[in-house]
Enzyme design. Structure first.
Site, PDB file in Angstrom:
ATOM      1  N   CYS A  74      -6.042 -12.915  -2.006  1.00 52.25           N
ATOM      2  CA  CYS A  74      -5.849 -12.831  -3.455  1.00 52.25           C
ATOM      3  C   CYS A  74      -7.098 -14.002  -4.216  1.00 52.25           C
ATOM      4  O   CYS A  74      -6.933 -14.959  -3.818  1.00 52.25           O
ATOM      5  CB  CYS A  74      -4.567 -13.343  -3.821  1.00 52.25           C
ATOM      6  SG  CYS A  74      -4.272 -13.491  -5.822  1.00 52.25           S
ATOM      7  N   CYS A 185     -10.693  -8.286  -6.940  1.00 50.11           N
ATOM      8  CA  CYS A 185      -9.246  -8.691  -6.851  1.00 50.11           C
ATOM      9  C   CYS A 185      -8.921  -7.766  -5.643  1.00 50.11           C
ATOM     10  O   CYS A 185      -9.361  -6.542  -5.426  1.00 50.11           O
ATOM     11  CB  CYS A 185      -8.714  -8.071  -8.054  1.00 50.11           C
ATOM     12  SG  CYS A 185      -7.000  -7.849  -8.100  1.00 50.11           S
TER      13      CYS A 185
HETATM   14  N1  DGL Z   1      -4.640  -9.601  -5.905  1.00 49.85           N
HETATM   15  C1  DGL Z   1      -5.198 -10.630  -6.780  1.00 49.85           C
HETATM   16  C2  DGL Z   1      -6.567 -10.966  -6.651  1.00 49.85           C
HETATM   17  O1  DGL Z   1      -7.241 -10.519  -5.768  1.00 49.85           O
HETATM   18  C3  DGL Z   1      -4.481 -10.831  -8.195  1.00 49.85           C
HETATM   19  C4  DGL Z   1      -3.719  -9.774  -8.968  1.00 49.85           C
HETATM   20  C5  DGL Z   1      -2.825 -10.255  -9.849  1.00 49.85           C
HETATM   21  O2  DGL Z   1      -1.781 -10.530  -9.451  1.00 49.85           O
HETATM   22  O3  DGL Z   1      -3.362 -10.563 -11.352  1.00 49.85           O
HETATM   23  O4  DGL Z   1      -7.111 -11.596  -7.605  1.00 49.85           O
END
Ligand code: DGL
Length: 263
Positions: A74, A185
């Site tokens: 993430c 993301c």
């Molecule tokens: N999947 C996450 C990222 O790579 C964040 C998504 C979220 O929860 O806003 O930033």
């Protein structure tokens, strides 16, 4: 630490499955643990303090399961929490991820790179430092994407609503002359097929999952921690609704698996 111990991967929700897939494809002998913090998704609009607390909580849980490595699959959790986790667990390799600014700056022909990411990632000092370091010769246009993570969490990879939302995020980047778009993301690789239908074929999309898998391999190899296998079945937990994650796993992970609740 035993080399056959599992690698632990977590994200605010299902986005990190895009990274888990890459790790599994590259390192099929490794046993994997995955936590979707879907009870607290999205991280993108939350405070760094809140996200750090979640990182501490999930890491504690995963290390109690015997993990030999932590992967923050993430970008938003990485900017908020990776430094603290490395301090807390100096003996555990901790892998984070960041938008692929360096390869995008090298790839662009137009000299304009677009970044699709969460508000939290784009506002962070870590992202500003990344631009200073690798993007001094190109123009970078950033685009936060509020609402998009929720569509992907719901498994809406191609709905009219997702399409409309995404179109609104992509059009300004194309108008600015971007020829290279960074998927900053881990949720976004799941809508790559949809995105490609909206873009001229000359536009490149760059994400970081495969690079993270290479980094995982490198760090384990350096420490003599690569598993010899055979891998144990991948285990999944969610702080959200387990039947909901079970329903979506075949779509995002490729097979149905049991999911346990994590409170
Ligand atoms: N999947 C996450 C990222 O790579 C964040 C998504 C979220 O929860 O806003 O930033």
């Amino acid at each position: 630490m035993a080399s056959n111990a599992p690698i632990a991967v977590f994200d605010s929700g299902v986005g990190g499955l895009s990274v888990l897939r890459e790790i599994h494809a590259r390192l099929p002998n490794e046993s994997l643990l995955y936590v979707a913090d879907s009870g607290h998704v999205p991280y993108g609009e939350k405070s760094p303090e809140f996200i750090r607390e979640r990182c501490r909580e999930l890491s504690r849980f995963l290390l109690n399961q015997g993990a030999k490595m932590l992967v923050l699959a993430c970008n938003t959790a990485t900017v908020a929490g990776v430094a603290e986790l490395r301090e807390l667990y100096p003996d555990i390799p901790v892998v984070g991820m960041e938008p692929a600014v360096k390869p995008a700056a090298a790839a662009t022909q137009s000299g304009v790179v677009g970044v699709l990411a969460t508000t939290g990632t784009l506002k962070s000092a870590k992202f500003a430092a990344l631009l200073d370091r690798f993007a001094s010769d190109v123009r970078v246009v950033t685009q936060p994407c509020p609402g998009l993570v929720e569509c992907i969490e719901a498994g809406e990879l191609d709905s009219a609503h997702t399409r409309e939302l995404l179109q609104g995020f992509v059009t300004p980047l194309l108008d600015e002359g971007c020829d290279t778009l960074i998927l900053g993301c881990t949720h976004y690789p799941f809508i790559k097929p949809l995105l490609q239908t909206m873009l001229p074929p000359s536009i490149s999309l760059i994400d970081t999952g495969a690079a993270v898998a290479r980094q995982v391999q490198r760090l384990l190899s350096e420490r003599g921690l690569l598993a010899e296998g055979p891998a144990q079945p991948t285990r999944f937990w969610t702080t959200g609704n387990p039947p909901e994650l079970s329903r979506i796993l075949p779509l995002l992970w490729g097979e149905a698996c049991a999911v346990d609740a994590l409170s």
